[in-house]
Write a protein that holds these residues in place. Structure first.
Motif, PDB file in Angstrom:
ATOM      1  N   SER A 124     -24.650  37.702 -55.989  1.00  0.00           N
ATOM      2  CA  SER A 124     -25.747  37.835 -55.034  1.00  0.00           C
ATOM      3  C   SER A 124     -25.597  36.832 -53.899  1.00  0.00           C
ATOM      4  O   SER A 124     -25.592  35.616 -54.113  1.00  0.00           O
ATOM      5  CB  SER A 124     -27.084  37.626 -55.748  1.00  0.00           C
ATOM      6  N   ARG A 125     -25.461  37.351 -52.668  1.00  0.00           N
ATOM      7  CA  ARG A 125     -25.226  36.521 -51.494  1.00  0.00           C
ATOM      8  C   ARG A 125     -25.895  37.154 -50.280  1.00  0.00           C
ATOM      9  O   ARG A 125     -26.338  38.303 -50.321  1.00  0.00           O
ATOM     10  CB  ARG A 125     -23.713  36.366 -51.220  1.00  0.00           C
ATOM     11  N   TYR A 126     -25.895  36.389 -49.209  1.00  0.00           N
ATOM     12  CA  TYR A 126     -26.431  36.863 -47.936  1.00  0.00           C
ATOM     13  C   TYR A 126     -25.260  36.942 -46.965  1.00  0.00           C
ATOM     14  O   TYR A 126     -24.647  35.945 -46.613  1.00  0.00           O
ATOM     15  CB  TYR A 126     -27.540  35.926 -47.446  1.00  0.00           C
ATOM     16  N   VAL A 147     -25.596  22.727 -41.924  1.00  0.00           N
ATOM     17  CA  VAL A 147     -26.482  22.390 -43.035  1.00  0.00           C
ATOM     18  C   VAL A 147     -26.200  21.008 -43.617  1.00  0.00           C
ATOM     19  O   VAL A 147     -27.054  20.438 -44.301  1.00  0.00           O
ATOM     20  CB  VAL A 147     -26.411  23.456 -44.160  1.00  0.00           C
ATOM     21  N   THR A 148     -24.992  20.455 -43.355  1.00  0.00           N
ATOM     22  CA  THR A 148     -24.672  19.122 -43.890  1.00  0.00           C
ATOM     23  C   THR A 148     -24.769  18.024 -42.839  1.00  0.00           C
ATOM     24  O   THR A 148     -24.902  16.847 -43.200  1.00  0.00           O
ATOM     25  CB  THR A 148     -23.244  19.091 -44.476  1.00  0.00           C
ATOM     26  N   GLY A 149     -24.640  18.378 -41.582  1.00  0.00           N
ATOM     27  CA  GLY A 149     -24.608  17.367 -40.529  1.00  0.00           C
ATOM     28  C   GLY A 149     -23.318  16.563 -40.507  1.00  0.00           C
ATOM     29  O   GLY A 149     -23.249  15.500 -39.889  1.00  0.00           O
ATOM     30  N   GLY A 246     -22.000  16.595 -52.182  1.00  0.00           N
ATOM     31  CA  GLY A 246     -22.781  17.356 -51.220  1.00  0.00           C
ATOM     32  C   GLY A 246     -21.936  18.132 -50.235  1.00  0.00           C
ATOM     33  O   GLY A 246     -22.345  18.349 -49.083  1.00  0.00           O
ATOM     34  N   THR A 247     -20.746  18.565 -50.668  1.00  0.00           N
ATOM     35  CA  THR A 247     -19.793  19.267 -49.807  1.00  0.00           C
ATOM     36  C   THR A 247     -19.857  20.766 -50.075  1.00  0.00           C
ATOM     37  O   THR A 247     -19.839  21.201 -51.229  1.00  0.00           O
ATOM     38  CB  THR A 247     -18.361  18.762 -50.081  1.00  0.00           C
ATOM     39  N   VAL A 248     -19.937  21.557 -49.037  1.00  0.00           N
ATOM     40  CA  VAL A 248     -19.965  23.014 -49.171  1.00  0.00           C
ATOM     41  C   VAL A 248     -18.577  23.501 -49.578  1.00  0.00           C
ATOM     42  O   VAL A 248     -17.568  23.078 -48.998  1.00  0.00           O
ATOM     43  CB  VAL A 248     -20.389  23.672 -47.841  1.00  0.00           C
ATOM     44  N   ARG A 294     -27.710  31.623 -52.097  1.00  0.00           N
ATOM     45  CA  ARG A 294     -29.114  31.534 -51.701  1.00  0.00           C
ATOM     46  C   ARG A 294     -29.463  30.125 -51.214  1.00  0.00           C
ATOM     47  O   ARG A 294     -30.196  29.961 -50.242  1.00  0.00           O
ATOM     48  CB  ARG A 294     -30.045  31.938 -52.846  1.00  0.00           C
ATOM     49  N   GLU A 295     -28.901  29.108 -51.881  1.00  0.00           N
ATOM     50  CA  GLU A 295     -29.205  27.736 -51.475  1.00  0.00           C
ATOM     51  C   GLU A 295     -28.772  27.476 -50.033  1.00  0.00           C
ATOM     52  O   GLU A 295     -29.524  26.912 -49.238  1.00  0.00           O
ATOM     53  CB  GLU A 295     -28.510  26.741 -52.405  1.00  0.00           C
ATOM     54  N   ILE A 296     -27.559  27.884 -49.678  1.00  0.00           N
ATOM     55  CA  ILE A 296     -27.076  27.664 -48.314  1.00  0.00           C
ATOM     56  C   ILE A 296     -27.863  28.524 -47.328  1.00  0.00           C
ATOM     57  O   ILE A 296     -28.210  28.073 -46.223  1.00  0.00           O
ATOM     58  CB  ILE A 296     -25.574  27.960 -48.219  1.00  0.00           C
ATOM     59  N   ALA A 297     -28.197  29.752 -47.726  1.00  0.00           N
ATOM     60  CA  ALA A 297     -28.982  30.616 -46.847  1.00  0.00           C
ATOM     61  C   ALA A 297     -30.352  30.004 -46.559  1.00  0.00           C
ATOM     62  O   ALA A 297     -30.819  30.014 -45.403  1.00  0.00           O
ATOM     63  CB  ALA A 297     -29.138  31.996 -47.473  1.00  0.00           C
ATOM     64  N   GLU A 298     -30.990  29.457 -47.575  1.00  0.00           N
ATOM     65  CA  GLU A 298     -32.312  28.859 -47.362  1.00  0.00           C
ATOM     66  C   GLU A 298     -32.235  27.646 -46.443  1.00  0.00           C
ATOM     67  O   GLU A 298     -33.132  27.415 -45.619  1.00  0.00           O
ATOM     68  CB  GLU A 298     -32.931  28.489 -48.708  1.00  0.00           C
ATOM     69  N   ARG A 299     -31.174  26.866 -46.566  1.00  0.00           N
ATOM     70  CA  ARG A 299     -31.007  25.727 -45.660  1.00  0.00           C
ATOM     71  C   ARG A 299     -30.796  26.200 -44.221  1.00  0.00           C
ATOM     72  O   ARG A 299     -31.262  25.569 -43.265  1.00  0.00           O
ATOM     73  CB  ARG A 299     -29.837  24.857 -46.130  1.00  0.00           C
TER      74      ARG A 299
END
Length: 456
Positions: A124-126, A147-149, A246-248, A294-299
């Motif tokens: 499940s992804r966006y 999302v990480t800056g 905290g790395t994507v 979902r976590e990255i999408a929400e950020r």
């Protein structure tokens, strides 16, 4: 003496290629009057015959050139043709959509089906659609930085992720520099990139400890520098370290989509934050995809909420283009996912790759050659070194470019096409056992050529 003999053999095979391909030679001569490097894409110059064959038609797993020669195609457009050439379902979908409009910058109902199917296959992804895997990687990197800056992208030496600036470096002789013939393009790579050898967990941990890396961009296993298998435990460590720092984590499945309907990710239960694929996903129509957890999408939604339709504003985010997700691409992508890259077809593709790899290994063993074969799903590669490489440094140290050139030229003269940049062979749904047998016979002839010349 060895290099001279190889050079002489290459010259002989290139002369044979010229004699057999007069029309292609003439077309190439004409093309050099009009194109920067002879053909519509400068990659078309990278064939070991000295010039490329010019294609008259391609269907299934075969190509016929303008000189009338037929080839078993294991290159398949360097994966873009993994569905086979002119697959019926893709052709019908494309023709149907062409009569209804190709690009409107508006969605079609096919896109709903495609989105659901992508999530069913890959988790499940966006999703966002692009015109290439390069664009998909570029978009994924931009989102990771948002999302990480953080500024930097970590890649593995010897990787290939399209035209991504951050991935154009490599480690050679212990030094970090640009990959062969790639201009730095005014990019300060020290400011935007970090690089380590594949499978090196300690180096990965050290580079991510600086806290300035937005994302790790990686293939599930390296395929484009010679196939480099994954060391046991590497993926678990990669996922653990990226989460702790905290790395994507971006996994590029453009080539490893050959592993099965959900690629290497689904097959091995990997959990990337962003998944990328391209090339074959729309049956050869230019396309790429990237999907966010979902976590990255929400950020992202926190940073850039859904647009207020009452406000006129730019919506491109620096990602994509007007042709991304066009109706023609979506229609052919649906045809691929629904009818071509199916579990049943993957079974046949992987069975043929296994057959090819086993037969190649048998020849290598019988003739006592210091070579090996790596297979991953529907893809196999013959490499001229005793053991599979652990990383890019191993490939650089052991690669025999002249021997690869000779094999590629000999293969074309004998009716076999493989990826021109190295010796990777890919199956499509139309590949047959007879096609594999033809390759085995040609490989055996190549080995006998080397033995007669005192080179094996």
């Amino acid at each position: 003496m060895l290099a001279v003999n190889l050079v002489d053999l290459i010259k002989r095979e290139q002369e044979r290629f010229l004699t057999q391909h007069p029309r292609s030679a003439m077309a190439w001569k004409e093309g050099r009057q009009h194109f920067l490097y002879g053909g519509p894409s400068h990659w078309m110059r990278r064939w070991a015959g000295g010039f490329p064959i010019y294609v008259d038609r391609a269907r299934g797993a075969h190509i016929r050139d303008i000189d009338g020669h037929d080839y078993v195609d294991f290159c398949l457009g360097d994966t873009g043709g993994m569905c086979g050439h002119a697959p019926e379902f893709v052709t019908e979908a494309a023709l149907r959509q062409l009569t209804r409009g190709t690009t409107t910058m508006l969605p079609t109902e096919d896109s709903i089906w495609v989105g659901e199917e992508l999530s069913r296959r890959f988790g499940s992804r966006y999703w966002t659609l692009t015109t290439s895997a390069t664009d998909a990687n570029r978009g994924a990197i931009r989102i990771a930085r948002m999302v990480t800056g953080r500024p930097k992208v970590l890649v593995f030496s010897g990787c290939y992720h399209g035209g991504i600036e951050e991935a154009h470096i490599e480690i050679r002789d212990g030094q970090i520099g640009m990959r062969n013939q790639i201009h730095p393009n005014a990019v300060d790579h020290a400011a935007v990139s970090r690089i380590v050898e594949f499978n090196d967990i300690a180096a990965l941990e050290a580079e991510l400890s600086h806290g300035d890396v937005a994302c790790v961009l990686a293939e599930p296993l390296m395929t484009n520098f010679g196939m480099i298998p994954v060391a046991p435990g590497f993926h678990d460590a990669l996922r653990d370290i990226t989460r702790r720092t905290g790395t994507v984590l971006i996994l590029d499945e453009t080539h490893t989509l050959s592993c099965g309907p959900g690629g290497y990710t689904q097959l091995h239960g990997l959990e990337p934050d962003i998944l990328v694929a391209g090339k074959a996903i729309a049956g050869g129509i230019p396309a790429g995809i990237f999907g966010l957890s979902r976590e990255i999408a929400e950020r992202m939604w926190e940073l850039v909420p859904f647009a207020n339709p009452r406000q006129r504003q730019s919506a491109h985010l620096g990602i994509g283009g007007t042709l991304a997700g066009n109706a023609l691409t979506v229609a052919t992508m649906r045809a691929v996912l629904e009818n071509v890259l199916t579990p049943q077809n993957y079974e046949g593709m992987i069975a043929n790759a296994t057959r090819l790899a086993d037969q190649a290994r048998r020849l290598i063993t019988v003739h006592g050659l210091p070579w090996h074969v790596t297979q991953i799903g529907a893809r196999a590669e013959v490499m001229f070194m005793p053991q599979p490489p652990r990383n890019g440094a191993d490939v650089i140290a052991a690669r025999n470019g002249d021997l690869e050139t000779l094999l590629h030229a000999f293969y074309m003269n004998e009716g076999i096409l493989v990826t021109p940049f190295h010796t990777m062979l890919l199956m499509c749904p139309a590949t047959t056992a007879e096609d594999v047998e033809r390759h085995t016979l040609v490989l055996e002839r190549f080995i006998l050529l080397l033995r007669r010349s005192g080179l094996a």
